[in-house]
Every structure is written in C-alpha cells, then in structure tokens.
Design a protein around this motif. Structure first.
Motif, PDB file in Angstrom:
ATOM      1  N   THR A  48       5.580  24.972  21.241  1.00  0.00           N
ATOM      2  CA  THR A  48       4.674  26.094  21.452  1.00  0.00           C
ATOM      3  C   THR A  48       4.996  27.215  20.463  1.00  0.00           C
ATOM      4  N   PRO A  49       4.043  28.158  20.266  1.00  0.00           N
ATOM      5  CA  PRO A  49       4.343  29.314  19.409  1.00  0.00           C
ATOM      6  C   PRO A  49       5.570  30.093  19.888  1.00  0.00           C
ATOM      7  N   GLU A  50       5.785  30.157  21.195  1.00  0.00           N
ATOM      8  CA  GLU A  50       6.954  30.864  21.730  1.00  0.00           C
ATOM      9  C   GLU A  50       8.245  30.141  21.325  1.00  0.00           C
ATOM     10  N   GLU A  54      11.268  31.640  18.870  1.00  0.00           N
ATOM     11  CA  GLU A  54      12.664  31.640  19.314  1.00  0.00           C
ATOM     12  C   GLU A  54      13.543  30.854  18.340  1.00  0.00           C
ATOM     13  N   ILE A  55      13.020  29.784  17.784  1.00  0.00           N
ATOM     14  CA  ILE A  55      13.767  29.031  16.773  1.00  0.00           C
ATOM     15  C   ILE A  55      14.024  29.905  15.555  1.00  0.00           C
ATOM     16  N   ARG A  56      13.010  30.674  15.136  1.00  0.00           N
ATOM     17  CA  ARG A  56      13.215  31.613  14.020  1.00  0.00           C
ATOM     18  C   ARG A  56      14.340  32.595  14.344  1.00  0.00           C
ATOM     19  N   TYR A 138      12.808  25.889  27.028  1.00  0.00           N
ATOM     20  CA  TYR A 138      11.444  26.348  27.273  1.00  0.00           C
ATOM     21  C   TYR A 138      10.605  25.324  28.027  1.00  0.00           C
ATOM     22  N   ALA A 139      10.854  24.033  27.798  1.00  0.00           N
ATOM     23  CA  ALA A 139       9.983  22.998  28.353  1.00  0.00           C
ATOM     24  C   ALA A 139      10.385  22.552  29.751  1.00  0.00           C
ATOM     25  N   TYR A 140      11.640  22.801  30.147  1.00  0.00           N
ATOM     26  CA  TYR A 140      12.136  22.299  31.424  1.00  0.00           C
ATOM     27  C   TYR A 140      13.020  23.336  32.105  1.00  0.00           C
TER      28      TYR A 140
END
Length: 411
Positions: A48-50, A54-56, A138-140
C-alpha cells in the motif's frame, strides 16, 4: 497500535558474506558501479502507499547509522578481515541519494539502488529486512503472527532435542526474509541455548553478524551470486561464460585458503565445474548449493572431487536452498558418510507462521553500465532486465560447453 520502531538499528545487521565480498570489492573493485532492483515474486502481494512511505522512512533511518568502535573491534577480530577494510568501514555509511523508492510496480513497490558496488552491495540485506518487517506490521496483527512463530519454533527445538531430525552442522540464514528482528533474535537465542540438548544436530551460527556478536556464535557466509556476476561480467572485456574463473581468481587473491566456500550456480553448475579444477577445488574448503535438485547436485560435486583425486570427505557441501528440517535430514542421511555436510536454513527458522512468507529479492542488474545476469540451475531464480543479454549469456555458455577443448585439465 501500529509498531513504528526502527527496523535496522545496527550496521552489523548484515549477512556475513556482505563483509566477505565487501573487503574484496574494496581492495580490487572499488571503482565498479552497480544498479540493483527489488522484486516481489508473490503474485498476490500488494504494498500500500502507507507501506511504501514507511519503507522510505525506515531506509532514511538506516542511512543515518554508523559503525560503532565496539562493532569495528568485533569485525577486526575475525580472522579473514583486514585492518584496511575496518578503517574504510569506520567512514562508511549508506547514502539515501542512491535509492529510488516508489509505488510504480505491479506489486505496489519499486526500489532501485545505484552507485558504487562498495555501497550498493551493503544495501540489499537491510532493505529486504525492512520491506519484510514493514509489510507484516501493516498487513497483519504483529503480535498474533509472533505468537504463531514462537509456538512453531518451540516445536522445532523439541524435534531437534528428541532426534526427530538429524541436521549435523547447521546455521540460521534468515535475515533477508525474517518476520521481524524480534523473531530472528528469538530463533538464534533459542537455538544457541538448546544446542547442547540437540540429539544429532549442532547449531553453528547465523548469517546475521549483529546476532552472531550478541550471542557469541559464528558469523557464517562467504560469497553471493553478485560476486560472480560483477567480478565475472562487470569487465566488458571478459567473456561472461568465464565469470566463475574471474570471480574465483579474485577471491583467492584476497583470501588464499581462508574463507572459502564457492557458490556454484550463478551461470549453471556445469559451467562452474569447467573452472573449478584442481587448484580451486583444493583451495576452497567446499561449495554451496542454491538451486536445482540438491541430491543431483551433491552427487555431481562428489564425482567431480573424486575425478580430481580429492577425497570428498575433506570437503563441505553446504546446502542453502529453501530448506526445512525434513529436507535437511534427508540430505544429511544421503551425504554425511561421504563428505562434510552443512546447512544454511533461512525462512523456515526466521519467518514460519500461518501466513505465507514473502518471496522477495534484490539483485544486481547492471555493473559498469552493462547488463549482468544470474542463470541458475532452475527456472525462476534468474534475474536480469535485458532478455537479449540473457540470450547472449546462454549462447556463450552453450558454445563453451560444446566446443571448448583443453580447458578442463587439472590445474
């Protein structure tokens, strides 16, 4: 509450072979430039964009890290690391300017890194660790996943203790695809603490240098595919079908008989064996498997050593391709009476939950402005931007294998 803590908190959070290769790059290829691409092989995974943002942020935090004097002192004590390289690392840090990170990819995440090989080589593993941990946060439900991981790990420890599995010597290789830093640390600590109870297995160490230092185990790792790809294909004057010869030659110049486990499958193991003749087969302590049928590969390597007049029992076959305890036990039973056997076990020890792990890679795709490629021993593990270059490399290999005369003598 969403965990936003820093994922990578030390520059020692790196696979050991990055320092092995890094020292040789520093001494022999400091002017080489490379480009790296991230790829997610899971067709059903979307960032996702979020997540991308966060990776950035996590990559920026990684770029602010510096080696501490205590960390450098630890590296300096490793037998094969030289003082000149430690002095270089004292000055080294990642450059955020080397990265492009956005959502312009089918999976929703594109990462490219470009710059000196000295820099970009050191980015691969921390970036993959960041991507993994951010995705699962983020996914879980992170706590729920960690609970699943902990329960499965406890069962694995029990199975090693009661002799259900026979691994002999094995190491933890899961940094790049770990569920989280917390999960990998739990795996290393539990394996170390229970090692004396294992019936027919011995925990040697981990590829994660930070955890090796913290828990007093061996940092394990020699070379990766990038070494053969760049040292062998980065010089435009080289015939890429001889990539292994150039890479092995440079490695021996750096290390002599130290730190020697050769990776066989970058441009197919059959082509590798054309160059892995008496001198190199004697100098290197063993070879590593990373693609194709491991049983077929093992038999091929034993026949090769025997043909050269080398007793295979003096050499190590290191298996590291998608292993679990069951497969490692089968390989141990097949080969341990005929040679030394060791295992590098990754995702099975660092990211085993009820949710499928990410299958992500970050590979070098250009060196000195020229395409480079990994062919591998099986379809699906190669990576290159340019299909024409892959075709060219395959034709070079095919011509060599079918037409070369007089190059397979003992040397």
């Amino acid at each position: 509450m969403l965990d936003k803590s820093q994922v990578v908190t030390s520059l020692l959070c790196e696979d050991a072979y990055k320092f092995s290769m890094g020292q040789a790059i520093f001494h022999q290829f400091s002017d080489y430039k490379t480009t790296w691409d991230f790829r997610c092989r899971n067709s059903d995974v979307k960032f996702t964009p979020e997540m991308v943002e966060e990776i950035r942020r996590q990559v920026r935090l990684f770029c602010e890290l510096r080696f501490t004097e205590d960390e450098l002192a630890y590296l300096d004590k490793i037998r094969w690391i030289k003082g000149s390289y430690v002095d270089f690392l004292r000055l080294w840090h990642a450059r955020y300017e080397d990265f492009t990170i956005d959502g312009n990819a089918p999976c929703g995440l594109r990462i490219e890194a470009s710059g000196t090989w000295l820099n970009t080589s050191m980015y691969e593993i921390p970036i993959l660790a960041i991507v993994n941990e951010v995705y699962f946060r983020y996914a879980y439900d992170s706590d729920e996943l960690f609970g699943q991981f902990e329960r499965k790990l406890s069962k694995k420890i029990g199975a090693l203790c009661d002799g259900s599995f026979r691994l002999g010597n094995f190491s933890e290789f899961g940094l790049r695809r770990r569920l989280s830093a917390r999960a990998q640390e739990l795996a290393v600590s539990m394996l170390r603490d229970n090692d004396s109870r294992f019936a027919e297995s011995h925990f040697v160490g981990t590829s994660n240098v930070e955890l090796a230092r913290k828990y007093g185990v061996t940092p394990v790792g020699t070379m990766a595919h990038e070494w053969i790809m760049c040292a062998g294909q980065g010089n435009h004057k080289h015939n890429p079908a001889y990539s292994n010869w150039y890479a092995l030659d440079a490695w021996v110049k750096e290390y002599g008989i130290l730190n020697g486990t050769a990776l066989t499958d970058t441009i197919t193991t059959d082509c590798f064996l054309r160059d892995f003749q008496l001198t190199y087969a004697t100098l290197f302590s063993g070879v590593r498997h990373d693609s194709g049928d491991p049983f077929v590969w093992g038999e091929k390597m034993l026949r090769h050593y025997e043909k050269l007049g080398i007793d295979p029992i003096t050499k190590t076959l290191l298996f590291s391709d998608s292993l679990d305890f069951g497969r490692a036990t089968a390989l141990h039973d097949k080969f341990s009476s005929r040679c030394r056997v060791a295992f590098g076990i990754g995702t099975f020890l660092s990211n085993d939950t009820d949710v499928p792990a990410l299958n992500i890679v970050m590979k070098v795709v250009k060196c000195n402005g020229q395409d480079v490629a990994k062919i591998s021993d099986i379809e699906g593990k190669g990576m290159c931007r340019n299909a024409d270059y892959v075709d060219y490399l395959n034709r070079c290999i095919k011509w060599r294998m079918e037409n070369e005369i007089g190059r397979t003598q003992l040397r």
